[in-house]
Design an enzyme around this catalytic site. Structure first.
Site, PDB file in Angstrom:
ATOM      1  N   GLY A  78      33.565  39.750  41.036  1.00  0.00           N
ATOM      2  CA  GLY A  78      34.677  38.802  41.038  1.00  0.00           C
ATOM      3  C   GLY A  78      35.353  38.721  42.383  1.00  0.00           C
ATOM      4  O   GLY A  78      34.834  39.236  43.378  1.00  0.00           O
ATOM      5  N   ASN A  79      36.492  38.062  42.426  1.00  0.00           N
ATOM      6  CA  ASN A  79      37.252  37.958  43.672  1.00  0.00           C
ATOM      7  C   ASN A  79      38.738  38.033  43.349  1.00  0.00           C
ATOM      8  O   ASN A  79      39.128  38.079  42.178  1.00  0.00           O
ATOM      9  CB  ASN A  79      36.892  36.664  44.407  1.00  0.00           C
ATOM     10  CG  ASN A  79      37.189  35.437  43.590  1.00  0.00           C
ATOM     11  OD1 ASN A  79      38.343  35.098  43.346  1.00  0.00           O
ATOM     12  ND2 ASN A  79      36.138  34.775  43.121  1.00  0.00           N
ATOM     13  N   ARG A  80      39.584  38.046  44.386  1.00  0.00           N
ATOM     14  CA  ARG A  80      41.000  38.323  44.182  1.00  0.00           C
ATOM     15  C   ARG A  80      41.840  37.069  43.959  1.00  0.00           C
ATOM     16  O   ARG A  80      43.062  37.124  44.003  1.00  0.00           O
ATOM     17  CB  ARG A  80      41.538  39.125  45.371  1.00  0.00           C
ATOM     18  CG  ARG A  80      40.876  40.492  45.478  1.00  0.00           C
ATOM     19  CD  ARG A  80      41.324  41.247  46.722  1.00  0.00           C
ATOM     20  NE  ARG A  80      42.763  41.411  46.755  1.00  0.00           N
ATOM     21  CZ  ARG A  80      43.539  41.133  47.809  1.00  0.00           C
ATOM     22  NH1 ARG A  80      43.009  40.675  48.910  1.00  0.00           N
ATOM     23  NH2 ARG A  80      44.831  41.320  47.740  1.00  0.00           N
TER      24      ARG A  80
END
Ligand code: C5P
Length: 229
Positions: free
Chosen positions: A29-31
């Protein structure tokens, strides 16, 4: 109450960050928090637009009044955006879409006694949703992309943005600098909007809501015609 200068416009906004599953319990995932996309949806709705929000793992509640389509992976986000774009005048791709997904989705949890000290993952490229939408015919009248870059030098950042809008084929590109404490997963933002020629057509800094309104100002000035297809 502000202007209802987007009344009658149909706007699709993607927001949040995709998750690409590795096994039943893990993902890449990413932030991205989804705040900027949610602010865009809120502002567009307040200005009279009918808004479809394609949402991937928002950390903030979606605004009232929007047609919410929740997705998880890049491929799901693509299907939802493409579907909603068929009747849209404007598409804004604010979501952080994973560039790659695991080549294989394991049906069982990856176990460290089987993988050992090093685990290699094969990843395959996801489709570029923004580029695909921009190249399609018919396509929405106005397509806006985002570029979040960690480049610190303003001239180099601008050069990256100009290169990116040419490569993506969208009408406007919102360029913002991100770092560990800037732009991503934060309350405020600092952006410039580039047009197809690479010229700066707007600049804004402040809350994600005020930045959202500056981006929408560009779309209003572009005078989105009604959808013909
Ligand atoms: O190439 P990059 O990821 O920097 O481009 C960012 C822009 O492209 C954003 O608008 C993002 O939503 C969009 N994007 C996309 N499909 C991808 C990757 C990014 O539409 N696979």
């Amino acid at each position: 109450l502000g202007p209802r200068d987007l009344a009658g416009r149909r706007i699709v906004i993607s927001a949040g960050g995709t998750r690409e599953p590795l096994d039943p319990v893990r993902f890449l995932g990413n932030r991205s928090s989804g705040r900027q996309g949610v602010a865009l949806a809120e502002a567009a709705w307040a200005r009279g637009a009918s808004v479809t929000l394609v949402a991937a793992h928002l950390e903030v509640p979606p605004p009232a009044g929007v047609d919410l389509r929740s997705v998880s992976t890049a491929l799901e986000l693509q299907a939802a955006v493409q579907d909603a774009a068929r009747t849209a005048d404007v598409v804004i791709m604010a979501a952080a879409v994973a560039d790659y997904r695991p080549a294989e989705l394991r049906t069982d949890k990856i176990k460290k006694d089987e993988t050992g000290d090093t685990l290699r993952l094969d990843l395959v490229k996801n489709p570029d949703i923004l580029a695909g939408l921009s190249a399609a015919t018919p396509r929405p009248a106005v397509i806006v992309g985002f570029a979040a870059e960690t480049e610190a030098d303003p001239a180099a950042l601008l050069a990256l943005g100009r290169h990116k809008i040419a490569r993506k084929g969208c009408d406007y590109l919102v360029l913002n600098r991100v770092g560990w404490s800037q732009g991503i997963a934060t309350e405020s933002n600092d952006i410039v909007v580039l047009d197809r020629r690479g010229d700066i057509v707007n600049e804004a800094s402040g809350t994600k809501l005020s930045v959202a309104n500056s981006i929408l100002d560009v779309i209003v000035r572009a005078g989105t015609p009604d959808h013909h297809s």
